[in-house]
Motif scaffolding. Structure first.
Motif, mmCIF file in Angstrom:
data_model
loop_
_atom_site.group_PDB
_atom_site.id
_atom_site.type_symbol
_atom_site.label_atom_id
_atom_site.label_comp_id
_atom_site.label_asym_id
_atom_site.label_seq_id
_atom_site.Cartn_x
_atom_site.Cartn_y
_atom_site.Cartn_z
ATOM 1 N N ASP A 1 31.400 39.198 62.177
ATOM 2 C CA ASP A 1 30.226 39.022 63.028
ATOM 3 C C ASP A 1 30.637 38.982 64.497
ATOM 4 O OD1 ASP A 1 28.560 38.930 60.818
ATOM 5 O OD2 ASP A 1 28.760 36.758 60.590
ATOM 6 N N ILE A 2 29.692 38.611 65.371
ATOM 7 C CA ILE A 2 29.994 38.559 66.799
ATOM 8 C C ILE A 2 31.138 37.586 67.060
ATOM 9 C CG2 ILE A 2 29.075 37.957 69.071
ATOM 10 C CD1 ILE A 2 26.368 38.886 68.144
ATOM 11 N N MET B 1 41.012 50.780 63.684
ATOM 12 C CA MET B 1 39.644 51.305 63.719
ATOM 13 C C MET B 1 38.611 50.233 63.393
ATOM 14 S SD MET B 1 40.099 55.054 61.913
ATOM 15 C CE MET B 1 40.524 54.379 60.316
ATOM 16 N N ILE B 2 39.075 49.030 63.098
ATOM 17 C CA ILE B 2 38.189 47.968 62.614
ATOM 18 C C ILE B 2 37.963 46.939 63.709
ATOM 19 C CG2 ILE B 2 37.956 46.110 60.919
ATOM 20 C CD1 ILE B 2 39.792 47.909 59.104
ATOM 21 N N LYS B 3 36.708 46.651 63.976
ATOM 22 C CA LYS B 3 36.374 45.656 64.984
ATOM 23 C C LYS B 3 36.990 44.308 64.611
ATOM 24 C CE LYS B 3 32.361 43.201 66.859
ATOM 25 N NZ LYS B 3 32.713 41.906 66.249
ATOM 26 N N ASP B 4 37.712 43.710 65.559
ATOM 27 C CA ASP B 4 38.360 42.412 65.365
ATOM 28 C C ASP B 4 39.356 42.425 64.211
ATOM 29 O OD1 ASP B 4 36.941 41.410 67.507
ATOM 30 O OD2 ASP B 4 35.400 40.462 66.297
ATOM 31 N N GLU C 1 34.463 51.510 69.752
ATOM 32 C CA GLU C 1 33.550 52.638 69.620
ATOM 33 C C GLU C 1 32.401 52.302 68.663
ATOM 34 O OE1 GLU C 1 35.382 56.581 69.389
ATOM 35 O OE2 GLU C 1 37.330 55.579 69.616
ATOM 36 N N THR C 2 31.265 52.979 68.878
ATOM 37 C CA THR C 2 30.075 52.715 68.068
ATOM 38 C C THR C 2 30.360 52.890 66.576
ATOM 39 O OG1 THR C 2 28.639 53.421 69.881
ATOM 40 C CG2 THR C 2 27.684 53.390 67.678
ATOM 41 N N PHE D 1 29.625 50.278 63.001
ATOM 42 C CA PHE D 1 28.977 50.617 61.731
ATOM 43 C C PHE D 1 29.980 50.703 60.582
ATOM 44 C CE2 PHE D 1 25.848 52.286 64.804
ATOM 45 C CZ PHE D 1 24.715 51.660 64.324
ATOM 46 N N GLY D 2 31.199 51.138 60.890
ATOM 47 C CA GLY D 2 32.185 51.340 59.835
ATOM 48 C C GLY D 2 32.914 50.078 59.408
ATOM 49 N N SER D 3 33.077 49.127 60.333
ATOM 50 C CA SER D 3 33.850 47.917 60.019
ATOM 51 C C SER D 3 33.268 47.111 58.858
ATOM 52 C CB SER D 3 33.981 47.036 61.264
ATOM 53 O OG SER D 3 34.744 47.684 62.253
ATOM 54 N N PRO D 4 31.945 46.876 58.806
ATOM 55 C CA PRO D 4 31.409 46.139 57.648
ATOM 56 C C PRO D 4 31.682 46.837 56.316
ATOM 57 C CG PRO D 4 29.790 46.216 59.421
ATOM 58 C CD PRO D 4 30.891 47.151 59.805
#
Length: 566
Positions: free
Chosen positions: A549-550, A77-80, A46-47, A51-54
């Motif tokens: 990062d990506i 909830m954290i990307k990767d 989710e968008t 924004f929240g992961s960093p």
């Protein structure tokens, strides 16, 4: 008529009611699969997660160094999230489990058999379009395309990764690495991480786009000034695009131009302008001469792709009524060119950085790699050669290749292989023996995330997974260089280049660049940790945190030094 003050509470209430309904329905669907499941307020795709992961990575930067992974409330909830968490969630919920939120369901799997099954069923499990929008800022490419569109992209891009490109990649990497080595000899290393990023940028500019850069050169033409009509050089534009990739994809360019993100918007515009100019120039040359080759950068991916596209157009099969698409338009060329850049620059650079840090951490490992590299150089010198040759010397660097695969196992550049099923799909999770196999049906629109980290750190298949041990690859019956592409103790236990028909098309490109770089660097230098930072602290930094990062990259810049060998 309702006032704004009355409408807002009503809208909020309706939204909460709707989300509650979707959450309960998703729980019902998850329960019906028979798989273990848990809950999360929102999911990593989710968008809000982008924004929240960093912020969460910054807030918990010290907590993560304790080796406990993410706090349970924040984990999904954290990307990767799996990089920092490693196997913890799978140890608790199993090698295949679901995470349920109001917005959807993700099935996380760290099972080799399931990875092989899912990657083979490319029509049943496709790539989530929102997830892969991140890597198509200029248009569809071979990584993001699906179905017949993917087949078309493979037909054009597949032939570009050939031996001519491997030769160009090898010789350019040797040239750039030697230039970097000469610079180190005169001035010392400014910053090894920055130097490696600059190196891979120069290499992909040549092997990818046919633009040869000298070590100190940062323009699209052979002078040090930004070309007329531009605010940024070619290399400045492309690196800035990568730095601002998330806001570029989430915000309109016109809006970004009037915000502090203006630099990213300008880079996006300038890179597109550079590339369209280059594409049109190459197309004109190919139109004038079908056998055209840029003799200085013969085999570069861009020219090869345009030549294949032009050839397809000339030899178009009209038996389908003329409906078959035969050639790339400029947007498709640009989209694939950007994908080549991202894979050839960012991912390879990060693998080299992790490799350099591990060499510094483990001197015995470095001794073994250096021993092989010295032997290959000595053999070349006995044959009267002053440079290593792709045909003769690349195949000899077997231990160095094992080292590369071990780095990719321990530090996979892509944390998830992300898939999605648009209608209910059966999966088989083998919890024990073959007879224990039980079918489960994932609901429509369920996401399937093949957890690379969870797979690569699974002790069922990898003994002592935190140990950097290239020797473990020697036991592979096929060997890491085999065309059978079956590295790892069990097929599917290593998915660093994905698997199945959608496996990474540029795996050989990555191997060639990685080996050529270390063959030059370690011939002349040894790498060691800078200052008095304890080894244990550096291990924590690289194993327990990442930048988010990506692709996988270190959270902090590990300071390294280079000591002259010869």
């Amino acid at each position: 008529m309702l006032s704004i003050a009355q409408i807002i509470p009503f809208a909020i209430g309706a939204f909460i009611l709707y989300r509650t309904g979707t959450f309960l329905n998703n729980i019902r669907l998850a329960r019906a699969t028979g798989l273990p499941f848990t809950y999360s307020p929102y999911l990593e795709f989710e968008t809000i997660a982008y924004f929240g992961s960093p912020l969460l990575r910054w807030k918990y930067r010290d907590y993560l160094l304790q080796g406990k992974g993410w706090p349970r409330w924040a984990r999904f909830m954290i990307k990767d999230w799996p990089w920092e968490d490693k196997r913890r969630a799978h140890d608790e919920w199993g090698d295949c489990f679901l995470v349920v939120a109001p917005t959807g369901i993700i099935c996380y799997a760290a099972d080799p058999a399931m990875s092989m099954d899912v990657t083979k069923r490319r029509m049943d499990f496709t790539k989530p379009p929102d997830k892969y929008a991140m890597i198509q800022p200029y248009g569809t490419n071979i990584v993001t395309a699906e179905g017949k569109q993917w087949q078309f992209h493979v037909r054009i891009t597949g032939p570009t990764f050939n031996e001519a490109n491997n030769h160009l990649n090898w010789t350019e990497t040797l040239r750039q690495a030697q230039s970097l080595s000469d610079s180190w000899g005169r001035w010392g290393s400014r910053d090894l991480h920055l130097d490696i990023y600059s190196l891979t940028l120069n290499i992909i500019s040549c092997a990818g786009f046919g633009i040869r850069q000298d070590w100190s050169n940062d323009t699209i033409v052979n002078h040090d000034q930004v070309p007329k009509g531009h605010e940024l050089s070619f290399l400045q534009a492309i690196t800035t695009v990568v730095h601002y990739i998330v806001p570029i994809l989430l915000l309109p360019t016109k809006v970004m131009l009037y915000t502090p993100l203006r630099k990213g918007a300008k880079a996006y515009i300038e890179f597109e302008d550079y590339m369209r100019t280059l594409i049109n120039a190459e197309k004109r040359k190919i139109d004038a001469n079908a056998d055209y080759e840029n003799l200085d950068t013969k085999g570069n991916l861009l020219t090869a792709m345009l030549k294949v596209s032009a050839s397809e157009a000339r030899n178009a099969n009209k038996g389908d009524g003329g409906t078959r698409k035969t050639t790339f338009n400029d947007d498709e060329v640009l989209g694939n060119a950007f994908m080549f850049f991202l894979a050839g620059y960012d991912t390879t650079a990060n693998s080299m950085i992790y490799g350099s840090v591990c060499l510094a951490l483990y001197p015995e490992l470095q001794d073994n790699v250096v021993e092989e590299i010295d032997r290959v150089w000595d053999e070349a010198e006995k044959e009267g050669r002053t440079e290593l040759d792709y045909d003769n010397d690349y195949p000899k660097l077997k231990y160095t290749l094992c080292f590369m695969y071990e780095i990719l196992r321990a530090f996979p550049v892509v944390i998830h292989l992300t898939k999605m099923c648009w209608k209910p799909q059966p999966i088989v999770w083998r919890t024990g023996t073959e007879t224990d196999a039980a079918p489960h049906v994932l609901p429509a629109k369920c996401r399937m995330y093949l957890n690379t980290t969870g797979t690569h750190y699974n002790t069922k298949y990898w003994t002592d997974p935190y140990k950097i041990d290239p020797d473990r690859w020697k036991n592979d019956a096929h060997g890491p260089t085999s065309a059978a592409r079956k590295p790892g103790p069990v097929k599917g236990s290593f998915i660093g280049f994905s698997e199945g028909a959608r496996a990474c098309i540029g795996w050989k490109f990555a191997e060639v660049e990685f080996l050529a770089f270390f063959a030059v660097m370690l011939r002349q230098y040894r790498v060691s940790l800078a200052g008095d930072v304890p080894k244990a602290e550096v291990e924590k930094q690289i194993f327990l945190r990442c930048a988010g990062d990506i692709t996988l990259s270190p959270f902090d810049n590990v300071k390294l030094t280079l000591d002259k060998r010869r």
